[in-house]
Design a protein around this motif. Structure first.
Motif, PDB file in Angstrom:
ATOM      1  N   GLU A  42       0.829  -1.165  -0.183  1.00  0.00           N
ATOM      2  CA  GLU A  42       0.099  -0.483   0.085  1.00  0.00           C
ATOM      3  C   GLU A  42       0.443   1.484  -0.323  1.00  0.00           C
ATOM      4  OE1 GLU A  42      -3.731   1.529   2.707  1.00  0.00           O
ATOM      5  OE2 GLU A  42      -2.900   0.017   3.124  1.00  0.00           O
ATOM      6  N   ARG A  45       2.537   1.381  -3.265  1.00  0.00           N
ATOM      7  CA  ARG A  45       1.531   1.993  -4.493  1.00  0.00           C
ATOM      8  C   ARG A  45       1.637   3.681  -4.124  1.00  0.00           C
ATOM      9  NH1 ARG A  45      -1.579  -2.366  -3.483  1.00  0.00           N
ATOM     10  NH2 ARG A  45      -3.254  -1.402  -1.986  1.00  0.00           N
ATOM     11  N   ALA A  46       1.186   3.609  -2.951  1.00  0.00           N
ATOM     12  CA  ALA A  46       1.434   5.546  -3.260  1.00  0.00           C
ATOM     13  C   ALA A  46       2.452   6.759  -3.247  1.00  0.00           C
ATOM     14  CB  ALA A  46       1.107   6.197  -1.081  1.00  0.00           C
ATOM     15  N   THR A  49       1.790   7.078  -6.892  1.00  0.00           N
ATOM     16  CA  THR A  49       1.015   8.247  -7.259  1.00  0.00           C
ATOM     17  C   THR A  49       1.140   9.387  -6.946  1.00  0.00           C
ATOM     18  OG1 THR A  49      -0.668   6.677  -5.997  1.00  0.00           O
ATOM     19  CG2 THR A  49      -1.554   8.512  -6.192  1.00  0.00           C
ATOM     20  N   THR A 121     -13.424   1.778  -2.809  1.00  0.00           N
ATOM     21  CA  THR A 121     -13.418   3.632  -2.902  1.00  0.00           C
ATOM     22  C   THR A 121     -13.748   3.863  -4.189  1.00  0.00           C
ATOM     23  OG1 THR A 121     -11.523   3.564  -1.630  1.00  0.00           O
ATOM     24  CG2 THR A 121     -10.884   4.833  -3.331  1.00  0.00           C
ATOM     25  N   GLU A 164      -6.991   8.296  -2.014  1.00  0.00           N
ATOM     26  CA  GLU A 164      -5.241   7.112  -0.802  1.00  0.00           C
ATOM     27  C   GLU A 164      -4.828   7.452  -0.846  1.00  0.00           C
ATOM     28  OE1 GLU A 164      -2.120   3.940  -3.704  1.00  0.00           O
ATOM     29  OE2 GLU A 164      -4.184   5.660  -4.965  1.00  0.00           O
TER      30      GLU A 164
END
Length: 225
Positions: A42, A45-46, A49, A121, A164
């Motif tokens: 997680e 992924r951030a 992003t 989400t 996110e």
């Protein structure tokens, strides 16, 4: 996840992982930071992003930037998008409070209730764009709806980004409810205030993501997640 993200982001910004460097393997990071793989993934992924890293299949995660730049949502930069939203959506909320129909209110209330119950989400983000379109429709001016339609994809990307990285969903639901309540009351002043507050919070979350206030360097280790 936020602690892991802060640690990795800080290491990149301090140059501990330089541009072009490959991050340690997931197994190594999990072992070093004493976290579970889902939490690490997680956080990774951030980082992507935020534009700091890129994942290459079969090769790993590589650093591509050492600072978070202003994000781009579709064809529009975050600052440009927010500027337009302030000039359009704030007065639109005022007009909507004065011109909304019973049908407009029923649609908005039903939509708000669905958003408050939604846990997925992706589904929530889709409804968020519909919510802002519905407010524009309540202003009874097709030009307003056309403007929101034009930036609809960018709005969806922005909402996904904020949720996110900024955990905005519950706060957005409360802000949306304040907007709907002002429309129900027919108060243009309250509707303008509610939409202004909503966009202020969007801007603050974006600012916090791009330039977080950190006084101490994160420490490694911690409890198992």
């Amino acid at each position: 996840m936020e602690a892991v993200l802060g640690h990795l982001r800080g290491a990149i910004e301090r140059g501990e992982y330089a541009i072009g460097d490959k991050l340690p393997s997931e197994a190594e990071l999990c072992r070093t930071l004493e976290i579970s793989r889902p939490v690490l993934r997680e956080a990774l992924r951030a980082l992507q992003t935020m534009g700091l890293t890129v994942s290459r299949t079969g090769k790993g995660t590589f650093v591509v930037a050492n600072a978070v730049e202003e994000p781009t949502f579709g064809d529009y930069g975050a600052g440009d998008l927010l500027e337009v939203r302030r000039h359009v959506e704030i007065p639109v909320a005022g007009y909507a409070a004065q011109r909304r129909t019973a049908e407009n209110l029923d649609h908005l209330v039903h939509l708000l209730e669905r958003m408050e119950q939604e846990t997925d989400t992706t589904a929530w983000v889709a409804m968020d764009t519909v919510f802002h379109l519905a407010v524009a429709e309540a202003a009874q001016n097709p030009v307003f709806r056309r403007v929101i339609e034009e930036i609809r994809d960018a709005l969806a990307r922005q909402y996904a980004f904020l949720n996110e990285l900024g955990g905005r969903r519950e706060q957005s639901n409360r802000e949306h409810r304040a907007i709907v309540e002002a429309l129900i009351d027919g108060s243009g002043h309250d509707a303008v205030q509610a939409m202004t507050h909503h966009l202020d919070r969007v801007e603050k979350t974006l600012t916090d993501i791009m330039r977080p206030n950190r006084t101490d360097a994160p420490t490694e280790g911690g409890s198992k997640a």
